[in-house]
Write an enzyme that holds these catalytic residues in place. Structure first.
Site, PDB file in Angstrom:
ATOM      1  N   ASP A   1      39.991  10.812  63.014  1.00 24.07           N
ATOM      2  CA  ASP A   1      40.653  10.286  61.784  1.00 24.07           C
ATOM      3  C   ASP A   1      41.947  10.835  61.529  1.00 24.07           C
ATOM      4  OD1 ASP A   1      38.147   9.087  61.915  1.00 24.07           O
ATOM      5  OD2 ASP A   1      37.667   9.527  59.792  1.00 24.07           O
TER       6      ASP A   1
ATOM      7  N   HIS B   1      45.526   5.794  53.191  1.00 20.69           N
ATOM      8  CA  HIS B   1      44.267   6.622  53.047  1.00 20.69           C
ATOM      9  C   HIS B   1      44.075   6.832  51.554  1.00 20.69           C
ATOM     10  CE1 HIS B   1      41.690  10.021  54.055  1.00 20.69           C
ATOM     11  NE2 HIS B   1      41.841   9.636  55.308  1.00 20.69           N
TER      12      HIS B   1
ATOM     13  N   TYR C   1      37.523   9.121  53.351  1.00 22.35           N
ATOM     14  CA  TYR C   1      36.289   9.767  52.868  1.00 22.35           C
ATOM     15  C   TYR C   1      34.851   9.206  52.801  1.00 22.35           C
ATOM     16  CZ  TYR C   1      40.957  10.866  50.484  1.00 22.35           C
ATOM     17  OH  TYR C   1      42.136  11.154  50.382  1.00 22.35           O
TER      18      TYR C   1
ATOM     19  N   HIS D   1      39.042  15.353  63.245  1.00 19.50           N
ATOM     20  CA  HIS D   1      40.342  14.897  62.537  1.00 19.50           C
ATOM     21  C   HIS D   1      41.351  15.311  63.718  1.00 19.50           C
ATOM     22  CE1 HIS D   1      37.827  14.592  58.909  1.00 19.50           C
ATOM     23  NE2 HIS D   1      38.606  13.686  58.600  1.00 19.50           N
TER      24      HIS D   1
HETATM   25 ZN   LIG Z   1      40.667  10.004  56.774  1.00 17.67          ZN
END
Ligand SMILES: [Zn+2]
Length: 231
Positions: A37, A92, A129, A183
């Site tokens: 991500d 985001h 999230y 990530h």
């Molecule tokens: Zn994210």
């Protein structure tokens, strides 16, 4: 085009209607979806692509729309390398507190940014999230045909617990049908990623895109296959 794109990724891939929200897939086959991500990241994403390429591993990248225009060459390479690109919103935000039309604006802007670079719109969405709920997932599915993709393995790499802790978590918690969250903006994630991947490969796991895991055609074929153009 090629039959292989539409062939099931594995024999017991889910059939029937895809759920609105997916954390993992029930299967006994050793398939895993590795997801990244928050990219594209100017340097780290390319390094991850090199690591994946060296092992012929396919992964899924949930990109942030406003970062796509900053690194279009990297986004193009993700697609060219055969990985999946998913929608991770435009800026985001916490989608869980936003109005539906604002959520759709976040999704649409990112879809267009990805399509401008790759020629294809994402077919999956991951909320920043994980902040979403059943009603919003249903809304997004109905409005844009995008399932909400969460995860079943979370090494919490954004907390930066150390490269080895991240790798060990992936290895310890991997199981058939798992979706691993990572990530491509965290340098620690890369550090021992080769070790995690090589260990899981040695255990017999195969890495597939999220679309393949849920029994869909690859994302670059899905819209065409269904004759559905993103509006
Ligand atoms: Zn994210």
């Amino acid at each position: 085009m090629p039959q292989r794109h539409l062939a099931r990724a594995f024999p017991s891939a889910p059939k029937g209607r895809t759920p609105d929200t997916i954390r993992d897939v029930a299967t006994t086959e050793p398939v895993i979806a590795l997801t990244f991500d928050d990219g594209p990241h100017q340097t780290l994403t390319s390094q991850i692509l090199d690591i994946l390429d060296a092992r012929q591993i396919k992964a899924s990248f949930f990109v942030v729309g406003n970062r796509v225009a900053q690194a279009p060459d990297i986004v193009a390479r993700i697609a060219q390398d055969g990985h999946e690109i998913g929608n991770h919103s435009w800026s985001h935000p916490r989608l869980g507190v936003m109005q539906d039309h604002d959520i759709l604006d976040q999704i649409d802007r990112t879809a267009h940014a990805v399509a401008a670079v790759t020629g294809h719109s994402p077919v999956l969405m991951r909320p920043p999230y994980g902040d979403f709920n059943a009603r919003r997932s249903q809304m997004l599915r109905a409005a844009r045909d995008l399932p909400t993709i969460l995860w079943s393995v979370d090494p919490q790499d954004w907390r930066r617990p150390g490269g080895m802790a991240i790798a060990e978590h992936m290895i310890a918690h991997a199981r058939p049908g798992a979706v691993i969250l990572a990530h491509d903006t965290v340098s620690q994630t890369l550090r021992n990623l080769p070790l995690a991947l090589d260990t899981l490969l040695a255990q017999g796991y195969r890495f597939v895109t999220v679309s393949a895991l849920i029994g869909w055609p690859e994302w670059t074929d899905r819209r065409n296959a269904r004759g559905h153009a993103f509006g």
